[in-house]
Design a protein around this motif. Structure first.
Motif, mmCIF file in Angstrom:
data_model
loop_
_atom_site.group_PDB
_atom_site.id
_atom_site.type_symbol
_atom_site.label_atom_id
_atom_site.label_comp_id
_atom_site.label_asym_id
_atom_site.label_seq_id
_atom_site.Cartn_x
_atom_site.Cartn_y
_atom_site.Cartn_z
ATOM 1 N N GLU A 128 0.827 -1.208 0.000
ATOM 2 C CA GLU A 128 0.000 0.000 0.000
ATOM 3 C C GLU A 128 0.860 1.255 0.000
ATOM 4 O OE1 GLU A 128 -2.753 -0.169 3.216
ATOM 5 O OE2 GLU A 128 -4.173 -1.455 2.119
ATOM 6 N N GLU A 129 2.000 1.213 0.706
ATOM 7 C CA GLU A 129 2.890 2.368 0.705
ATOM 8 C C GLU A 129 3.519 2.552 -0.672
ATOM 9 O OE1 GLU A 129 6.381 4.201 3.552
ATOM 10 O OE2 GLU A 129 6.332 2.047 3.219
ATOM 11 N N TRP A 130 3.961 1.475 -1.292
ATOM 12 C CA TRP A 130 4.550 1.582 -2.634
ATOM 13 C C TRP A 130 3.526 2.106 -3.638
ATOM 14 C CZ3 TRP A 130 7.686 -3.651 -3.149
ATOM 15 C CH2 TRP A 130 8.800 -3.568 -2.312
ATOM 16 N N ARG A 131 2.294 1.632 -3.533
ATOM 17 C CA ARG A 131 1.264 2.121 -4.451
ATOM 18 C C ARG A 131 0.970 3.599 -4.212
ATOM 19 N NH1 ARG A 131 -3.593 -2.019 -4.086
ATOM 20 N NH2 ARG A 131 -2.793 -2.280 -1.978
ATOM 21 N N GLY A 132 1.052 4.014 -2.953
ATOM 22 C CA GLY A 132 0.869 5.432 -2.662
ATOM 23 C C GLY A 132 1.958 6.281 -3.300
ATOM 24 N N TYR A 133 3.210 5.807 -3.237
ATOM 25 C CA TYR A 133 4.306 6.529 -3.892
ATOM 26 C C TYR A 133 4.091 6.597 -5.400
ATOM 27 C CZ TYR A 133 6.793 5.909 0.548
ATOM 28 O OH TYR A 133 7.163 5.933 1.865
ATOM 29 N N MET A 134 3.624 5.508 -5.994
ATOM 30 C CA MET A 134 3.390 5.507 -7.431
ATOM 31 C C MET A 134 2.239 6.430 -7.813
ATOM 32 S SD MET A 134 4.202 1.644 -8.776
ATOM 33 C CE MET A 134 3.302 0.740 -7.507
ATOM 34 N N GLN A 135 1.236 6.543 -6.967
ATOM 35 C CA GLN A 135 0.159 7.490 -7.237
ATOM 36 C C GLN A 135 0.685 8.919 -7.258
ATOM 37 O OE1 GLN A 135 -3.043 6.883 -4.476
ATOM 38 N NE2 GLN A 135 -3.670 4.952 -5.377
ATOM 39 N N ILE A 136 1.604 9.234 -6.355
ATOM 40 C CA ILE A 136 2.229 10.560 -6.379
ATOM 41 C C ILE A 136 2.993 10.755 -7.691
ATOM 42 C CG2 ILE A 136 3.937 12.055 -5.276
ATOM 43 C CD1 ILE A 136 3.225 10.734 -2.612
ATOM 44 N N ALA A 137 3.695 9.703 -8.140
ATOM 45 C CA ALA A 137 4.422 9.789 -9.406
ATOM 46 C C ALA A 137 3.463 10.015 -10.569
ATOM 47 C CB ALA A 137 5.234 8.512 -9.631
ATOM 48 N N PHE A 138 2.307 9.350 -10.551
ATOM 49 C CA PHE A 138 1.308 9.561 -11.608
ATOM 50 C C PHE A 138 0.838 11.011 -11.638
ATOM 51 C CE2 PHE A 138 -0.059 4.918 -10.748
ATOM 52 C CZ PHE A 138 1.055 4.453 -11.435
ATOM 53 N N LEU A 139 0.550 11.545 -10.448
ATOM 54 C CA LEU A 139 0.069 12.932 -10.377
ATOM 55 C C LEU A 139 1.128 13.910 -10.876
ATOM 56 C CD1 LEU A 139 -1.776 12.883 -6.919
ATOM 57 C CD2 LEU A 139 -2.820 12.989 -9.185
ATOM 58 N N LEU A 140 2.375 13.722 -10.455
ATOM 59 C CA LEU A 140 3.441 14.611 -10.901
ATOM 60 C C LEU A 140 3.643 14.500 -12.416
ATOM 61 C CD1 LEU A 140 6.107 14.089 -8.083
ATOM 62 C CD2 LEU A 140 4.628 16.072 -8.419
ATOM 63 N N TYR A 150 7.512 8.753 -19.959
ATOM 64 C CA TYR A 150 6.343 7.937 -20.272
ATOM 65 C C TYR A 150 6.598 6.455 -19.995
ATOM 66 C CZ TYR A 150 2.779 5.590 -23.083
ATOM 67 O OH TYR A 150 1.765 4.756 -23.509
ATOM 68 N N ASN A 151 7.743 5.938 -20.456
ATOM 69 C CA ASN A 151 8.031 4.511 -20.274
ATOM 70 C C ASN A 151 8.133 4.133 -18.796
ATOM 71 O OD1 ASN A 151 8.067 4.050 -23.025
ATOM 72 N ND2 ASN A 151 10.261 4.430 -23.220
ATOM 73 N N TRP A 152 8.718 5.015 -17.986
ATOM 74 C CA TRP A 152 8.800 4.760 -16.546
ATOM 75 C C TRP A 152 7.394 4.666 -15.942
ATOM 76 C CZ3 TRP A 152 13.014 3.596 -13.640
ATOM 77 C CH2 TRP A 152 14.258 3.829 -14.211
ATOM 78 N N ILE A 153 6.522 5.573 -16.343
ATOM 79 C CA ILE A 153 5.159 5.577 -15.801
ATOM 80 C C ILE A 153 4.414 4.330 -16.234
ATOM 81 C CG2 ILE A 153 2.950 6.790 -15.824
ATOM 82 C CD1 ILE A 153 5.126 8.099 -14.124
ATOM 83 N N ARG A 154 4.647 3.844 -17.458
ATOM 84 C CA ARG A 154 4.010 2.591 -17.890
ATOM 85 C C ARG A 154 4.457 1.435 -16.997
ATOM 86 N NH1 ARG A 154 -0.276 3.787 -19.447
ATOM 87 N NH2 ARG A 154 0.330 5.740 -18.473
ATOM 88 N N VAL A 155 5.736 1.422 -16.640
ATOM 89 C CA VAL A 155 6.232 0.378 -15.732
ATOM 90 C C VAL A 155 5.552 0.500 -14.372
ATOM 91 C CG1 VAL A 155 8.262 -0.503 -14.512
ATOM 92 C CG2 VAL A 155 8.447 0.171 -16.914
ATOM 93 N N PHE A 156 5.394 1.734 -13.886
ATOM 94 C CA PHE A 156 4.728 1.950 -12.602
ATOM 95 C C PHE A 156 3.273 1.483 -12.656
ATOM 96 C CE2 PHE A 156 7.565 5.642 -10.911
ATOM 97 C CZ PHE A 156 8.608 4.744 -10.819
ATOM 98 N N VAL A 157 2.579 1.779 -13.754
ATOM 99 C CA VAL A 157 1.185 1.354 -13.892
ATOM 100 C C VAL A 157 1.091 -0.173 -13.851
ATOM 101 C CG1 VAL A 157 -0.792 1.257 -15.466
ATOM 102 C CG2 VAL A 157 0.417 3.416 -15.118
ATOM 103 N N ALA A 158 1.981 -0.845 -14.588
ATOM 104 C CA ALA A 158 1.984 -2.312 -14.586
ATOM 105 C C ALA A 158 2.262 -2.861 -13.190
ATOM 106 C CB ALA A 158 3.014 -2.830 -15.585
ATOM 107 N N ALA A 159 3.240 -2.253 -12.494
ATOM 108 C CA ALA A 159 3.560 -2.698 -11.142
ATOM 109 C C ALA A 159 2.393 -2.450 -10.190
ATOM 110 C CB ALA A 159 4.815 -1.980 -10.636
ATOM 111 N N TYR A 160 1.711 -1.321 -10.377
ATOM 112 C CA TYR A 160 0.571 -0.984 -9.517
ATOM 113 C C TYR A 160 -0.545 -2.015 -9.686
ATOM 114 C CZ TYR A 160 -2.716 2.094 -7.080
ATOM 115 O OH TYR A 160 -3.597 2.621 -6.179
ATOM 116 N N VAL A 161 -0.864 -2.332 -10.953
ATOM 117 C CA VAL A 161 -1.924 -3.312 -11.207
ATOM 118 C C VAL A 161 -1.517 -4.682 -10.676
ATOM 119 C CG1 VAL A 161 -3.236 -4.487 -13.012
ATOM 120 C CG2 VAL A 161 -2.799 -2.036 -13.195
ATOM 121 N N TRP A 162 -0.231 -5.043 -10.843
ATOM 122 C CA TRP A 162 0.223 -6.344 -10.351
ATOM 123 C C TRP A 162 0.098 -6.425 -8.840
ATOM 124 C CZ3 TRP A 162 3.669 -8.247 -6.884
ATOM 125 C CH2 TRP A 162 3.929 -9.619 -6.939
ATOM 126 N N MET A 163 0.515 -5.379 -8.125
ATOM 127 C CA MET A 163 0.444 -5.420 -6.660
ATOM 128 C C MET A 163 -0.998 -5.440 -6.172
ATOM 129 S SD MET A 163 3.568 -3.276 -4.955
ATOM 130 C CE MET A 163 3.650 -1.907 -6.085
#
Length: 253
Positions: A128-140, A150-163
């Motif tokens: 939940e903490e990692w997903r919270g950090y990724m949500q901040i990254a999405f907003l920024l 863009y490619n980094w954010i796609r990786v974050f989205v995939a990691a978010y959905v996986w978690m």
């Protein structure tokens, strides 16, 4: 169309006003009780016992909050109260904000509070903490329009959905609860606010692509763990089901 959003907002406004009126009636009846005013002045809150039952009071407060959030979104976007502006990307500003967030993360490290003696890797507090950090990254990313990442954010989205899927899998693995009530709760939690925003803004469901993704993969996890669940403790059988689910997803996409 966006014109439909105005009609929806009228309905929201009426509902919010009704909820506010019910809250005022509840407050008035609570103040009329003996000693209520003294308790308010001394303790800072009213005693229980207004016109509304506790569950209805929670419904009124929650619905008022939802109506207020959607109303703000409609005013800022669909009502054109503020003219749109072009985003000016600054790599230095974007990276500086990322470093600020990273510094805050570094000084706020805490031990996971998970029941039991061992937390283990990928426990709920951690994911939940990692997903919270990724949500901040999405907003920024969207706020600064940082297209070069863009490619980094796609990786974050995939990691978010996986978690998120891993969390659902862990729930079914531990709780062994595949009932319809659980399914309705999860689907409602994922999609309720999106449906309200869609009705207000006149947008499509696929516009908020992360919610269809979460919904789809929840059903993938639910069906995979539910089929022949009495044999889930057999590791080879569970791995075979996961491989079959991965093949189905690969074929579909």
């Amino acid at each position: 169309s966006r014109g439909n959003g105005g009609a929806v907002m009228v309905a929201y406004a009426f509902t919010v006003q009704l909820a506010g009126l019910m809250a005022l009636v509840d407050l008035a009846t609570a103040l009329m009780k003996p000693g209520a005013v003294g308790a308010l002045l001394q303790q800072g809150h009213l005693p229980e016992g207004g016109a509304l039952s506790p569950w209805l009071r929670d419904v009124v407060r929650s619905w008022t909050a939802v109506g207020a959030v959607v109303a703000v979104g409609w005013v800022l976007d669909s009502a054109h109260a503020y003219p749109p502006m072009e985003k000016t990307y600054s790599r230095d500003t974007f990276l500086f904000m990322c470093l600020v967030v990273a510094a805050i993360c570094g000084v706020s490290v805490a031990r996971a509070k998970v029941p039991g003696s061992g937390c283990g890797m990928l426990n709920r507090d951690q994911t939940e903490e990692w997903r919270g950090y990724m949500q901040i990254a999405f907003l920024l990313y969207h706020y600064f329009n940082a297209k070069e990442f863009y490619n980094w954010i796609r990786v974050f989205v995939a990691a978010y959905v996986w978690m998120t899927g891993f969390g659902h899998f862990s729930y079914f693995w531990v709780r062994r609860e595949w009932g319809l009530v659980r399914v309705i709760k999860v689907i409602f939690r994922i999609n309720f606010l999106v449906l309200a925003i869609m009705a207000t803004m006149g947008t499509s469901y696929t516009h908020y692509y992360i919610c269809p993704m979460h919904t789809f993969f929840f059903f993938v996890v639910w069906i995979t763990t539910w089929i022949a669940h009495r044999y889930n403790d057999v590791l080879s059988f569970m791995l075979a089901k996961l491989v079959a689910a991965a093949v189905v997803c690969y074929v579909l996409f």
